[in-house]
Write a protein that holds these residues in place. Structure first.
Motif, mmCIF file in Angstrom:
data_model
loop_
_atom_site.group_PDB
_atom_site.id
_atom_site.type_symbol
_atom_site.label_atom_id
_atom_site.label_comp_id
_atom_site.label_asym_id
_atom_site.label_seq_id
_atom_site.Cartn_x
_atom_site.Cartn_y
_atom_site.Cartn_z
ATOM 1 N N ARG A 66 9.530 -6.440 -3.103
ATOM 2 C CA ARG A 66 8.968 -5.241 -4.026
ATOM 3 C C ARG A 66 7.890 -5.643 -4.868
ATOM 4 O O ARG A 66 6.839 -4.539 -4.690
ATOM 5 N N GLU A 67 7.603 -6.923 -5.257
ATOM 6 C CA GLU A 67 6.341 -7.189 -5.990
ATOM 7 C C GLU A 67 5.307 -7.176 -5.169
ATOM 8 O O GLU A 67 3.934 -6.735 -5.429
ATOM 9 N N ARG A 118 4.200 -3.632 -4.344
ATOM 10 C CA ARG A 118 3.420 -2.990 -5.506
ATOM 11 C C ARG A 118 2.074 -3.353 -5.617
ATOM 12 O O ARG A 118 1.196 -2.861 -5.644
ATOM 13 N N GLN A 145 0.202 -1.994 -2.643
ATOM 14 C CA GLN A 145 -0.403 -0.692 -2.666
ATOM 15 C C GLN A 145 -1.608 -0.481 -3.767
ATOM 16 O O GLN A 145 -2.183 0.361 -3.633
ATOM 17 N N PHE A 146 -1.492 -1.188 -4.992
ATOM 18 C CA PHE A 146 -2.652 -1.067 -5.802
ATOM 19 C C PHE A 146 -3.718 -1.589 -5.229
ATOM 20 O O PHE A 146 -4.942 -0.952 -5.228
ATOM 21 N N ARG A 179 -5.507 -8.760 -8.186
ATOM 22 C CA ARG A 179 -4.146 -8.640 -7.617
ATOM 23 C C ARG A 179 -4.090 -9.204 -6.353
ATOM 24 O O ARG A 179 -3.326 -9.577 -5.822
#
Length: 634
Positions: A243-244, A247, A250-251, A268
């Motif tokens: 999940r991390e 995320r 996606q960013f 990131r």
């Protein structure tokens, strides 16, 4: 092994006095670890540290000295004792000091109790007294492995290595071995797929998994709980990371092209690169045994009436094992068969299968009966040069190859593995193949004699699940308590020449066994005597009268032997007392001074006479004891 790395970058510690169970899939390296500990295999890297003076005992896989009596072969396991005995036998009688040293060393090595200790081990593992002095070569392969196990237990050791010690034992012998091992003062490493045995014996588990060894506190059940929790936590961590990762990615994908967000996107990217990857746990292909529904289920399936079960000995004489057997197998029966090796369990199964002809009585199979029979020697029936697919094709020549491949895949033979020859396969793989061939024929009556031997834990669980859902009837002989308790609804006990309906559990059987053995000792009768009385007497009153008469006759025959044994024991005690006095004198520093030269000569001469006399007395005592035991076992 060869180019295959079994363990890499793994560490573990075993402390003195611990009892450790070693578990893991077949081929993981468990037996290779034992070879390393015995010095038979060198490490490719890393270190092994072990006290240099530790004595290591393990079961000898290839036996020699086949002509030796079983008891003497077991005593040979104590190499130090045998060396002392050889030195004592060949020493010059004039070397008094050396004789005294050897006599003391023999006492410290418990030389005089060695025959009794060997007999105790053989008895616990199921050997009747009449078999103790039988040459090793006359025993079958399974019984020879029991002798080898007794020999390893006889050896004084600091580290005991046991690889599948219960494979050739019946349940009675397994229960005895559990008690013996819990009183063993040294360190034990046990490779075993028998989970109930591990639960009863071990204090820690070493788990072989994906080239690593991990240590767990507690028995097998505790290991399972800890392992399940580890797997759950690992899976949660993997899901959180997924999940991390999604995320962050996606960013990055959204803002990497925007100047105002470029710095944040770059940070990131670095965070994603630094993230320690949590990989999903690797899992081996699961074995999922499925037993097809029988074509028909007649009721009853099979009946025995007035059956006399046994075999013809090599000299042609009939040997009756079970007499006056009346039984009926119904379509819903799920029966576990308990009893000591030699009581007749396998003979009963073979007779029901039609493999062993009746000595008397009638066997009545129902129309439509289809038997699936798995014997302890089923693996010997496989063609070692052929493949699993060839074996199955012979049974089903008109079935499509893809169907046969899918079926074999459920037993763990997938891909091109179905075309590999049987010969190099492990015992567990051969057992799975043998089971698959039996099950393919869609039996409505399964007769299973130790089907779980050589199977690993996962395959045993798959077999238990399959048997639980089997819609036909089943008789199961097994020392695997977990398999018995999860698959059968009732029990028969084969003992004393008869079949007893047993209304109880495996735990209740342990209590029954203890009471039964105590009763036999108190009566001084063997199972065959009890069987003869049970079949010859029709009423309780007549049974009591016959038993009383038999006890009286037996007592009259035993009395002169017991009297001679008591006289010998008294003389042996007198010898022992005098030897103790002489050895006290011999241990005195003044004893070896010149002033006591004549006294020393006389004392050593007397000591030698007493030792020889004691040996002769012990041999005579054993002879009378064997006669007494033979008398009570007739």
């Amino acid at each position: 092994r060869g180019s295959k790395a079994l363990l890499e970058q793994t560490d573990f510690v075993v402390h003195p006095g611990e009892r450790i169970g070693i578990v893991g899939a077949n081929g993981a390296g468990k037996t290779s670890l034992f070879a390393v500990l015995r010095g038979e295999l060198d490490l490719d890297g890393g270190t092994l540290e072990m006290p240099p003076d530790w004595r290591i005992a393990s079961v000898q896989q290839i036996l020699s000295d086949y002509d030796k009596p079983a008891r003497e072969f077991v005593i040979d396991g104590d190499h130090h004792l045998r060396q002392l005995q050889a030195l004592r036998a060949n020493i010059n009688p004039e070397h008094g000091n050396r004789i005294a040293e050897l006599e003391t060393a023999l006492v410290e090595a418990d030389a005089w109790s060695a025959p009794a200790r060997a007999e105790q081990l053989l008895s616990g593992l199921g050997f009747a007294p009449s078999k103790w002095m039988q040459p090793v070569r006359l025993f079958s392969g399974g019984w020879q492995m029991r002798i080898a196990l007794a020999r390893s237990l006889m050896a004084p050791s600091d580290l005991l290595l046991l690889d599948e010690p219960t494979n050739h034992l019946d349940l009675d012998a397994v229960l005895w071995l559990e008690k013996w091992m819990t009183s063993y003062p040294g360190t034990i490493l046990i490779i075993s797929h028998d989970t109930a045995f591990l639960d009863a014996v071990v204090q820690h588990i070493l788990h072989f998994d994906q080239g690593r060894i991990q240590r767990y506190r507690g028995n097998y059940q505790a290991f399972q709980a800890q392992r399940a929790e580890q797997v759950r936590q690992h899976e949660l961590a993997f899901q959180r990371q997924q999940r991390e990762t999604a995320r962050l990615q996606q960013f990055i994908d959204r803002f990497k092209a925007k100047a105002t967000k470029a710095r944040q996107a770059q940070s990131r990217v670095k965070a994603l690169a630094r993230m320690q990857t949590v990989v999903p746990l690797a899992t081996e292909q699961a074995v999922s045994i499925r037993l097809p529904e029988p074509v028909s289920l007649p009721d009853p399936l099979l009946t025995l009436e007035g059956a006399r079960i046994g075999y013809h000995q090599s000299d042609g004489v009939e040997r009756t094992v079970l007499a006056d057997v009346d039984l009926m197998l119904r379509r819903t029966d799920r029966i576990g068969i308990l009893g000591a090796n030699g009581a007749g369990k396998s003979s009963l199964i073979r007779t029901l299968a039609g493999d062993l002809p009746l000595l008397g009585g009638t066997r009545l199979p129902s129309k439509g009966l289809q038997i699936g029979y798995f014997s302890q020697h089923q693996l010997d029936m496989l063609d070692l040069d052929e493949s699993p697919l060839t074996h199955l094709t012979r049974l089903a020549p008109d079935t499509k190859e893809q169907t046969l491949r899918q079926y074999l895949g459920s037993f763990g033979f997938s891909g091109e593995r179905v075309k590999d020859p049987v010969k190099p396969m492990s015992g567990g793989e051969k057992a799975r193949l043998a089971l698959s061939l039996i099950v393919w024929q869609r039996p409505n009556l399964l007769l299973l004699d130790e089907p779980s031997n050589h199977l690993d834990v996962d395959t045993r669980e798959a077999l238990a699940t399959a048997l639980t859902h089997f819609e036909g009837s089943m008789l199961l002989v097994s020392h695997d308590r977990h398999l018995l308790s999860t698959t059968v609804d009732s029990f028969w006990i084969v003992a004393d020449g008869r079949i007893i309906d047993f209304d109880g559990s495996i735990e209740d059987y342990q209590q029954w066994l203890a009471e039964h053995q105590a009763h036999k000792r108190s009566q001084g009768q063997s199972g065959r005597e009890a069987s003869a009385e049970k079949t010859a007497v029709s009423t309780r009153r007549e049974q009591r009268q016959a038993a009383a008469q038999a006890r009286q006759e037996l007592a009259q025959q035993k009395r002169p032997l017991e009297k001679k044994i008591k006289t010998i024991e008294t003389t042996m005690q007198q010898c022992d007392d005098e030897l103790t006095t002489l050895e006290t004198q011999m241990n005195s520093p003044d004893f070896y001074s010149d002033a006591h030269r004549q006294e020393r000569i006389d004392t050593l001469a007397r000591h030698g006479q007493l030792v020889k006399q004691q040996q002769e007395l012990e041999e005579t005592w054993l002879d009378y004891q064997e006669r007494l035991e033979a008398l009570t076992s007739e």
